[in-house]
Design a protein around this motif. Structure first.
Motif, PDB file in Angstrom:
ATOM      1  N   LEU A 318      31.664  72.635  20.986  1.00 54.94           N
ATOM      2  CA  LEU A 318      32.474  71.992  22.015  1.00 54.94           C
ATOM      3  C   LEU A 318      33.116  70.714  21.483  1.00 54.94           C
ATOM      4  O   LEU A 318      34.308  70.451  21.741  1.00 54.94           O
ATOM      5  N   LEU A 319      32.369  69.917  20.748  1.00 59.89           N
ATOM      6  CA  LEU A 319      32.938  68.690  20.183  1.00 59.89           C
ATOM      7  C   LEU A 319      34.070  69.008  19.223  1.00 59.89           C
ATOM      8  O   LEU A 319      35.094  68.298  19.184  1.00 59.89           O
ATOM      9  N   ALA A 320      33.920  70.064  18.446  1.00 57.60           N
ATOM     10  CA  ALA A 320      34.999  70.463  17.540  1.00 57.60           C
ATOM     11  C   ALA A 320      36.249  70.837  18.324  1.00 57.60           C
ATOM     12  O   ALA A 320      37.367  70.488  17.936  1.00 57.60           O
ATOM     13  N   MET A 321      36.067  71.558  19.427  1.00 60.00           N
ATOM     14  CA  MET A 321      37.220  71.911  20.258  1.00 60.00           C
ATOM     15  C   MET A 321      37.894  70.672  20.828  1.00 60.00           C
ATOM     16  O   MET A 321      39.122  70.573  20.856  1.00 60.00           O
ATOM     17  N   ALA A 322      37.086  69.706  21.289  1.00 58.17           N
ATOM     18  CA  ALA A 322      37.657  68.496  21.874  1.00 58.17           C
ATOM     19  C   ALA A 322      38.375  67.639  20.839  1.00 58.17           C
ATOM     20  O   ALA A 322      39.266  66.855  21.179  1.00 58.17           O
ATOM     21  N   ASN A 327      43.895  68.253  24.988  1.00 58.01           N
ATOM     22  CA  ASN A 327      43.906  68.372  26.441  1.00 58.01           C
ATOM     23  C   ASN A 327      42.517  68.712  26.976  1.00 58.01           C
ATOM     24  O   ASN A 327      42.373  69.265  28.062  1.00 58.01           O
ATOM     25  N   ILE A 328      41.471  68.343  26.207  1.00 51.89           N
ATOM     26  CA  ILE A 328      40.086  68.561  26.593  1.00 51.89           C
ATOM     27  C   ILE A 328      39.385  67.224  26.807  1.00 51.89           C
ATOM     28  O   ILE A 328      39.492  66.313  25.983  1.00 51.89           O
ATOM     29  N   TRP A 329      38.674  67.108  27.943  1.00 49.18           N
ATOM     30  CA  TRP A 329      37.750  66.018  28.224  1.00 49.18           C
ATOM     31  C   TRP A 329      36.372  66.631  28.460  1.00 49.18           C
ATOM     32  O   TRP A 329      36.260  67.842  28.695  1.00 49.18           O
ATOM     33  N   LEU A 330      35.325  65.823  28.407  1.00 48.45           N
ATOM     34  CA  LEU A 330      33.967  66.344  28.495  1.00 48.45           C
ATOM     35  C   LEU A 330      33.209  65.741  29.676  1.00 48.45           C
ATOM     36  O   LEU A 330      33.161  64.516  29.827  1.00 48.45           O
ATOM     37  N   ASP A 331      32.639  66.599  30.487  1.00 47.82           N
ATOM     38  CA  ASP A 331      31.711  66.199  31.536  1.00 47.82           C
ATOM     39  C   ASP A 331      30.300  66.391  30.978  1.00 47.82           C
ATOM     40  O   ASP A 331      29.867  67.511  30.727  1.00 47.82           O
ATOM     41  N   LEU A 332      29.588  65.289  30.785  1.00 55.61           N
ATOM     42  CA  LEU A 332      28.264  65.324  30.168  1.00 55.61           C
ATOM     43  C   LEU A 332      27.163  65.757  31.131  1.00 55.61           C
ATOM     44  O   LEU A 332      25.996  65.880  30.733  1.00 55.61           O
ATOM     45  N   THR A 333      27.537  65.998  32.377  1.00 56.30           N
ATOM     46  CA  THR A 333      26.603  66.357  33.430  1.00 56.30           C
ATOM     47  C   THR A 333      25.631  67.454  33.017  1.00 56.30           C
ATOM     48  O   THR A 333      26.011  68.394  32.322  1.00 56.30           O
ATOM     49  N   TRP A 334      24.394  67.338  33.493  1.00 51.77           N
ATOM     50  CA  TRP A 334      23.325  68.333  33.385  1.00 51.77           C
ATOM     51  C   TRP A 334      22.692  68.371  32.008  1.00 51.77           C
ATOM     52  O   TRP A 334      21.491  68.585  31.889  1.00 51.77           O
ATOM     53  N   VAL A 353      33.107  61.543  16.924  1.00 56.75           N
ATOM     54  CA  VAL A 353      34.071  62.625  16.706  1.00 56.75           C
ATOM     55  C   VAL A 353      35.266  62.584  17.649  1.00 56.75           C
ATOM     56  O   VAL A 353      36.399  62.889  17.236  1.00 56.75           O
ATOM     57  N   LEU A 354      35.055  62.239  18.914  1.00 56.84           N
ATOM     58  CA  LEU A 354      36.125  62.359  19.896  1.00 56.84           C
ATOM     59  C   LEU A 354      37.277  61.421  19.554  1.00 56.84           C
ATOM     60  O   LEU A 354      37.079  60.327  19.042  1.00 56.84           O
ATOM     61  N   PRO A 355      38.500  61.838  19.872  1.00 59.68           N
ATOM     62  CA  PRO A 355      39.669  61.086  19.400  1.00 59.68           C
ATOM     63  C   PRO A 355      39.869  59.734  20.065  1.00 59.68           C
ATOM     64  O   PRO A 355      40.531  58.866  19.512  1.00 59.68           O
ATOM     65  N   ASN A 356      39.351  59.541  21.280  1.00 57.57           N
ATOM     66  CA  ASN A 356      39.436  58.224  21.910  1.00 57.57           C
ATOM     67  C   ASN A 356      38.329  58.084  22.938  1.00 57.57           C
ATOM     68  O   ASN A 356      37.578  59.033  23.202  1.00 57.57           O
ATOM     69  N   GLU A 357      38.218  56.912  23.527  1.00 52.85           N
ATOM     70  CA  GLU A 357      37.082  56.599  24.395  1.00 52.85           C
ATOM     71  C   GLU A 357      37.249  57.084  25.826  1.00 52.85           C
ATOM     72  O   GLU A 357      36.378  56.861  26.668  1.00 52.85           O
ATOM     73  N   SER A 358      38.344  57.766  26.113  1.00 55.97           N
ATOM     74  CA  SER A 358      38.589  58.242  27.478  1.00 55.97           C
ATOM     75  C   SER A 358      37.916  59.569  27.769  1.00 55.97           C
ATOM     76  O   SER A 358      37.963  60.059  28.899  1.00 55.97           O
ATOM     77  N   ARG A 359      37.267  60.188  26.786  1.00 59.13           N
ATOM     78  CA  ARG A 359      36.986  61.622  26.863  1.00 59.13           C
ATOM     79  C   ARG A 359      35.689  62.008  27.557  1.00 59.13           C
ATOM     80  O   ARG A 359      35.468  63.197  27.766  1.00 59.13           O
ATOM     81  N   MET A 360      34.826  61.072  27.912  1.00 63.00           N
ATOM     82  CA  MET A 360      33.520  61.439  28.465  1.00 63.00           C
ATOM     83  C   MET A 360      33.302  60.823  29.837  1.00 63.00           C
ATOM     84  O   MET A 360      33.717  59.690  30.099  1.00 63.00           O
ATOM     85  N   MET A 361      32.630  61.583  30.716  1.00 65.22           N
ATOM     86  CA  MET A 361      32.245  61.105  32.041  1.00 65.22           C
ATOM     87  C   MET A 361      30.976  61.827  32.470  1.00 65.22           C
ATOM     88  O   MET A 361      30.524  62.746  31.794  1.00 65.22           O
ATOM     89  N   VAL A 362      30.383  61.401  33.597  1.00 68.04           N
ATOM     90  CA  VAL A 362      29.054  61.905  33.960  1.00 68.04           C
ATOM     91  C   VAL A 362      28.991  62.269  35.440  1.00 68.04           C
ATOM     92  O   VAL A 362      29.785  61.810  36.256  1.00 68.04           O
TER      93      VAL A 362
END
Length: 420
Positions: A318-322, A327-334, A353-362
């Motif tokens: 998944l990280l490689a895809m992001a 156009n991929i963001w990650l929901d870290l939930t669960w 790895v992620l290209p910028n700091e906007s990509r993760m939420m919970v």
């Protein structure tokens, strides 16, 4: 751990991007300790959580009846599965909220804790009190039994919802339904829409998406990993049309229909700037690998995809895809409720790895507010520990760690969902 960083993370507000807060559960006044355990992820420790394709929804342990709390009913959770983090998380939350300082639920104190749970849930303000204590300022709920739910009248003005698309992707016939028994044509009728032809169905779906904002809905939710595989192939319109109006289309026609509708909805989502959540990882596990949706992501570069749960156990994929698809963001939930150690490892790598700091939420991904409270406490602790390790190792400084913490817990969700 650096005390100031831990205290900073503990005080941050949280924009919770994923819950299953259902009005009939949140407003239920007859809730006991056994119910909190059975209707949390702890229930999955005692019974396999996902129905196989050959099974009915009745096999879901979350739907089983709950009797009175007894010590004998608690021991399978506390003793037999007591080391499982699903159990540790809800027990820790119950003790903080109902335990009066107790370190564990025991034969000597369980009745007092059970009485506290029941008394709290009889108070209408309990839900809001717990969310305030967890510093959760906003919640996005997935009412999977009501894809068109406007949550604001029943759950509060700080709630928004997602429109789960499963039934629409399976809506080739009025009798067809998803694994939650939702029927697309019934949902359309509720908002004054109907579809007598395949083309009318496509038009009705466009109207349905256009009406989301008025219903307090902020994203589409693709949870088809519970109904089929997530390998969404290039649309085959002729084969998709062959399924229309057929109560028993072939397997190829069913797949082509849902592939086509998912593609159609992703295109509409881009036009309306509505993000698309996608459940990945565990589900019908043979077909829920994140690379299965790579083609869909490629075909819709203007659609913002929020991919969920760190796609456990395939987090690195998944990280490689992001990294590749922007156009991929990650929901870290669960993921942090399943395995804190795996989560911390994946979070370390995601930061790098992620290209910028906007990509993760919970989010919490829970029915009851006690489990949501526990989830928020857990993610704060794990986030603070991971950032502290980054600072201690010289990866970045305390200011950068605090900035990233605020973004993951709150600001990224606000910006991603265009919230005020």
């Amino acid at each position: 751990m650096n005390a100031s960083l831990r205290e900073f993370v503990e005080q941050l507000p949280i924009a919770d991007v994923h819950e299953h807060h259902l009005p009939e559960v949140i407003h239920q006044r007859d809730v006991n300790l056994l119910q909190l355990l059975q209707q949390s992820y702890a229930g999955w420790a005692l019974s396999r959580p996902y129905c196989l394709p050959s099974e009915s929804r009745d096999a879901d342990p979350m739907l089983a009846g709950v009797g009175p709390t007894t010590w004998e009913s608690l021991t399978p959770f506390l003793d037999d599965s007591g080391s499982t983090f699903f159990v540790r998380n809800i027990v820790r939350a119950v003790l903080e909220l109902h335990g009066g300082g107790a370190a564990e639920i025991t034969r000597d104190n369980w009745q007092e804790i059970d009485a506290s749970v029941q008394a709290a849930h009889r108070r209408p303000e309990w839900q809001r009190e717990v969310l305030n204590r967890a510093r959760v300022t906003s919640v996005i709920t997935d009412a999977y039994n009501d894809p068109l739910l406007d949550p604001r009248p029943t759950l509060g003005d700080n709630y928004r919802s997602v429109m789960r698309i499963n039934s629409f992707a399976l809506g080739w016939h009025p009798s067809s339904h998803d694994h939650n028994e939702n029927r697309a044509h019934e949902a359309l009728a509720r908002v004054g829409l109907r579809a007598e032809s395949f083309d009318e169905y496509l038009t009705a779906l466009e109207a349905l998406v256009a009406g989301m904002a008025a219903r307090g809905q902020v994203a589409l939710k693709n949870a088809l990993a519970y109904d089929r595989d997530v390998n969404f192939d290039e649309p085959n319109e002729a084969l998709a049309r062959a399924a229309w109006g057929n109560a028993a289309p072939s397997a190829a026609e069913r797949k082509a229909f849902s592939d086509f509708i998912v593609d159609h909805l992703c295109r509409i989502a881009a036009e309306h700037d509505v993000p698309v959540q996608v459940h990945l990882g565990t589900g019908i596990i043979r077909g829920s690998h994140p690379l299965g949706i790579a083609g869909l992501v490629e075909r819709h570069p203007r659609t913002r995809f929020l991919l969920m749960h760190l796609a456990y156990p395939w987090s690195r994929d998944l990280l490689a895809m992001a990294f590749v698809y922007r156009n991929i963001w990650l929901d870290l939930t669960w993921s942090f409720l399943l395995s804190p150690s795996h989560f911390k490892l994946a979070l370390h790598e995601a930061i790098e790895v992620l290209p910028n700091e906007s990509r993760m939420m919970v989010g919490g991904d829970n029915w009851h507010v006690e489990e949501t409270y526990g989830a928020m406490q857990t993610v704060r602790r794990l986030l603070a520990e991971t950032l502290d390790e980054k600072v201690a190792g010289g990866y970045f400084g305390p200011d950068a760690a605090r900035r990233l913490a605020r973004r993951i817990l709150h600001d990224n969700a606000r910006d991603f969902f265009r919230s005020p």
